[in-house]
Motif scaffolding. Structure first.
Motif, PDB file in Angstrom:
ATOM      1  N   PRO A 159       0.799  -1.230   0.000  1.00 37.08           N
ATOM      2  CA  PRO A 159       0.000   0.000   0.000  1.00 37.08           C
ATOM      3  C   PRO A 159       0.830   1.277   0.000  1.00 37.08           C
ATOM      4  CG  PRO A 159      -0.917  -1.593   1.543  1.00 37.08           C
ATOM      5  CD  PRO A 159       0.401  -2.144   1.092  1.00 37.08           C
ATOM      6  N   PHE A 160       1.983   1.250   0.664  1.00 35.29           N
ATOM      7  CA  PHE A 160       2.813   2.451   0.742  1.00 35.29           C
ATOM      8  C   PHE A 160       3.519   2.723  -0.587  1.00 35.29           C
ATOM      9  CE2 PHE A 160       2.074   1.487   5.118  1.00 35.29           C
ATOM     10  CZ  PHE A 160       1.989   2.730   5.724  1.00 35.29           C
ATOM     11  N   VAL A 161       3.942   1.664  -1.269  1.00 34.15           N
ATOM     12  CA  VAL A 161       4.567   1.853  -2.582  1.00 34.15           C
ATOM     13  C   VAL A 161       3.537   2.371  -3.588  1.00 34.15           C
ATOM     14  CG1 VAL A 161       5.780   0.700  -4.462  1.00 34.15           C
ATOM     15  CG2 VAL A 161       6.269   0.045  -2.097  1.00 34.15           C
ATOM     16  N   ILE A 162       2.341   1.796  -3.552  1.00 36.82           N
ATOM     17  CA  ILE A 162       1.288   2.222  -4.479  1.00 36.82           C
ATOM     18  C   ILE A 162       0.844   3.649  -4.169  1.00 36.82           C
ATOM     19  CG2 ILE A 162      -1.096   1.791  -5.200  1.00 36.82           C
ATOM     20  CD1 ILE A 162      -0.533  -1.212  -4.723  1.00 36.82           C
ATOM     21  N   PHE A 163       0.582   3.942  -2.893  1.00 32.91           N
ATOM     22  CA  PHE A 163       0.171   5.297  -2.504  1.00 32.91           C
ATOM     23  C   PHE A 163       1.244   6.320  -2.853  1.00 32.91           C
ATOM     24  CE2 PHE A 163       0.960   8.508   0.788  1.00 32.91           C
ATOM     25  CZ  PHE A 163      -0.152   9.316   0.614  1.00 32.91           C
ATOM     26  N   GLY A 164       2.497   6.007  -2.523  1.00 32.84           N
ATOM     27  CA  GLY A 164       3.585   6.943  -2.806  1.00 32.84           C
ATOM     28  C   GLY A 164       3.720   7.241  -4.286  1.00 32.84           C
ATOM     29  N   SER A 165       3.553   6.221  -5.126  1.00 28.56           N
ATOM     30  CA  SER A 165       3.688   6.404  -6.575  1.00 28.56           C
ATOM     31  C   SER A 165       2.562   7.264  -7.132  1.00 28.56           C
ATOM     32  CB  SER A 165       3.706   5.042  -7.268  1.00 28.56           C
ATOM     33  OG  SER A 165       4.765   4.240  -6.793  1.00 28.56           O
ATOM     34  N   ILE A 166       1.333   6.994  -6.711  1.00 34.50           N
ATOM     35  CA  ILE A 166       0.188   7.796  -7.178  1.00 34.50           C
ATOM     36  C   ILE A 166       0.341   9.248  -6.720  1.00 34.50           C
ATOM     37  CG2 ILE A 166      -2.303   8.130  -6.975  1.00 34.50           C
ATOM     38  CD1 ILE A 166      -2.572   5.076  -6.737  1.00 34.50           C
ATOM     39  N   ALA A 167       0.729   9.430  -5.466  1.00 35.70           N
ATOM     40  CA  ALA A 167       0.913  10.784  -4.933  1.00 35.70           C
ATOM     41  C   ALA A 167       2.020  11.523  -5.679  1.00 35.70           C
ATOM     42  CB  ALA A 167       1.226  10.721  -3.439  1.00 35.70           C
ATOM     43  N   LEU A 168       3.104  10.808  -6.004  1.00 30.49           N
ATOM     44  CA  LEU A 168       4.212  11.444  -6.729  1.00 30.49           C
ATOM     45  C   LEU A 168       3.761  11.914  -8.107  1.00 30.49           C
ATOM     46  CD1 LEU A 168       7.255  12.121  -6.636  1.00 30.49           C
ATOM     47  CD2 LEU A 168       7.694   9.879  -7.656  1.00 30.49           C
ATOM     48  N   PHE A 169       2.969  11.090  -8.774  1.00 29.09           N
ATOM     49  CA  PHE A 169       2.481  11.457 -10.119  1.00 29.09           C
ATOM     50  C   PHE A 169       1.554  12.673 -10.053  1.00 29.09           C
ATOM     51  CE2 PHE A 169      -0.285  11.220 -13.809  1.00 29.09           C
ATOM     52  CZ  PHE A 169       0.613  10.929 -14.826  1.00 29.09           C
ATOM     53  N   ILE A 170       0.650  12.676  -9.085  1.00 26.63           N
ATOM     54  CA  ILE A 170      -0.349  13.741  -8.998  1.00 26.63           C
ATOM     55  C   ILE A 170       0.254  15.054  -8.490  1.00 26.63           C
ATOM     56  CG2 ILE A 170      -2.455  14.471  -7.798  1.00 26.63           C
ATOM     57  CD1 ILE A 170      -3.333  11.537  -7.783  1.00 26.63           C
ATOM     58  N   LEU A 171       1.198  14.958  -7.552  1.00 28.89           N
ATOM     59  CA  LEU A 171       1.670  16.151  -6.843  1.00 28.89           C
ATOM     60  C   LEU A 171       2.929  16.786  -7.429  1.00 28.89           C
ATOM     61  CD1 LEU A 171       1.171  14.981  -3.136  1.00 28.89           C
ATOM     62  CD2 LEU A 171      -0.281  16.532  -4.463  1.00 28.89           C
TER      63      LEU A 171
END
Length: 501
Positions: free
Chosen positions: A327-339
């Motif tokens: 979950p942390f790898v997936i969340f971090g990747s999505i957040a990096l793309f969006i932010l």
């Protein structure tokens, strides 16, 4: 011909490793300090890149000086895979503790040597050449440092606390950056800008030697990890399979037999380290050279961000033990793309508070990766090849990440577009997301090829009960499948005129 099945011995309490709390604390302290030493140098180098550009490349324009200094930072990454293969093979053959003692010696001496190199004005072209040689020696030692330290901590950690305890390794990394940045700011403030460019920049590199001696003392006093000791005991008892496999593995074998682990390692290392180098190595130069803040001003902002990261880091590791690493790898990747783009809009706003918020958001995203990486990577490979396989895969992957400061600086100079680093991070975010979706969950599970590990006897009993409950659930599932197959068989038999039950 009837095949004889090998009888599997039931797992009991005596098969679960109880981790000694005192040894565990010593292991984490020694590993984290060595990692802090490694990143102290990387932090110092990033924060004094502007000074090194003027000292070692004085005839170039300011933009080219920055790119050249950061390129000297990136080139040693080419040597890291050689160091990884060399120390990885030795680590699987002779143990983790001995190799970690060797790597910290090479690292501290080579870092200390940078402070001794005369300027370009004194010895000409030999100045940047000697700088490059020292950086390559660092690269060779670092090739076995992080992977060895992460394996050491993972093999010492109880299964249920591996995320929390592993997070302290990158806590050491961030602390090393903070120390490096703080030393640069303090020395620059004490001696002044002119004297700092003249000789003050050398002092942070000299500090590496006493830090290395402390790290060597702590590592030399450590015992070997329980997982490696178990592996050695199996070999001594005549485990023919273990002897046949041997302590070394080729990269070809890793790619064929452990391809999923390899891809997970590559993706996670790239996503984590590109974000790391972008935020903590390139950003001070970006703030000073491209946004025209004073060097000290930019460094102080990054220091404040990193201090915040120190508090978040162990929390991420602790939560990953509860909710898993994926979950942390997936969340971090999505957040990096969006932010990424919004964060760079804030960074380019010329408003100090907004700049801080933009950097802080990127730092939290980075914590999502670093909080789980040290616990995730060692769990991918079995004990007998863990060091060599992980060191090879890690350091080949970090080649791409190591180019980040140089590539980002070149892209901004070539395009005159201050948002190129954001686009760079968005591409990396896609790699991170694919990694998170591909990887297997490793939280609260024993390392591959190692016995379950617990903090105390009560936890060992709970782990054993969970193991037995899991077996019972699997048996019930198999029984249900058998019943379903028997019903299907009966139905098919009834449809055939000549088959009798």
């Amino acid at each position: 011909m009837k095949l004889r099945r090998k009888r599997v011995k039931p797992i009991g309490l005596k098969d679960i490793t109880i981790i000694d709390d005192t040894k565990l604390r010593k292991a984490i302290t020694a590993a984290a300090l060595g990692n802090a030493m490694e990143w102290f140098d990387f932090g110092v180098y990033g924060f004094v890149a502007y000074a090194l550009g003027q000292v070692f490349f004085p005839d170039a324009s300011p933009g080219v000086q920055m790119v050249a200094a950061l390129a000297t930072f990136s080139v040693p990454f080419l040597i890291r895979p050689l160091g990884g293969m060399f120390f990885g093979a030795l680590g699987d053959r002779y143990g983790r503790q001995k190799i970690l003692a060797i790597t910290i010696v090479i690292m501290s001496i080579s870092t200390f040597a940078i402070g001794l190199i005369p300027s370009y004005a004194s010895i000409g072209i030999w100045a940047p050449i000697l700088l490059l040689i020292a950086k390559m020696a660092q690269g060779f030692s670092v090739g076995g440092e992080y992977t060895g330290a992460s394996i050491f901590v993972a093999e010492y950690s109880p299964d249920r606390k591996r995320g929390f305890l592993g997070s302290w390794l990158d806590f050491g990394s961030i602390a090393g950056f903070v120390l490096g940045a703080g030393v640069v700011v303090m020395i620059s403030a004490i001696v002044g800008q002119d004297k700092f460019l003249d000789w003050g920049w050398r002092i942070p590199f000299f500090i590496a030697l006493p830090l290395g001696l402390i790290g060597l003392y702590l590592r030399h006093a450590l015992e070997e990890t329980p997982a490696f000791q178990q592996h050695v005991e199996k070999l001594e008892q005549g485990d023919r399979e273990g002897l046949a496999v041997g302590p070394q593995v080729s990269f070809k074998e890793v790619a064929t037999k452990h391809w999923r682990s390899l891809l997970t390692c590559v993706g996670l290392v790239i996503a984590t380290n590109v974000t790391y180098y972008m935020l903590l190595t390139y950003m001070p130069s970006y703030l000073s050279h491209n946004l025209h803040y004073s060097e000290d001003h930019g460094v102080l902002i990054i220091i404040a961000i990193m201090i915040g990261m120190l508090f978040v880091q162990p929390v991420m590791g602790l939560m990953s033990d509860k909710f898993g690493r994926r979950p942390f790898v997936i969340f971090g990747s999505i957040a990096l793309f969006i932010l990424s783009i919004p964060c760079f809009m804030l960074i380019n706003s010329n408003v100090l508070g907004l700049i801080f918020v933009g950097l802080l958001l990127l730092a939290i995203v980075l914590n999502a990766f670093t909080g789980v990486m040290a616990a995730t990577l060692p769990a991918m490979f079995p004990t007998h090849i863990r060091y060599s396989a992980l060191a090879s895969a890690f350091n080949i992957s970090v080649l791409i990440a190591g180019l980040t400061p140089t590539a980002a600086a070149w892209l901004v100079e070539a395009t005159n577009n201050l948002y190129m680093p954001a686009y760079y991070l968005m591409v990396i975010a896609v790699i991170g997301l694919a990694t998170g979706l591909l990887m297997k969950e490793t939280a609260n599970k024993p390392l591959r090829g190692a016995a379950p590990a617990a903090s105390d006897m009560q936890e060992a009993r709970e782990i054993l009960q969970e193991h037995h409950d899991n077996i019972e659930n699997k048996i019930e599932d198999i029984d249900a499948q058998i019943s379903e197959l028997e019903a299907k068989r009966k139905n098919l038999v009834q449809q055939h005129p000549t088959i009798n039950e």
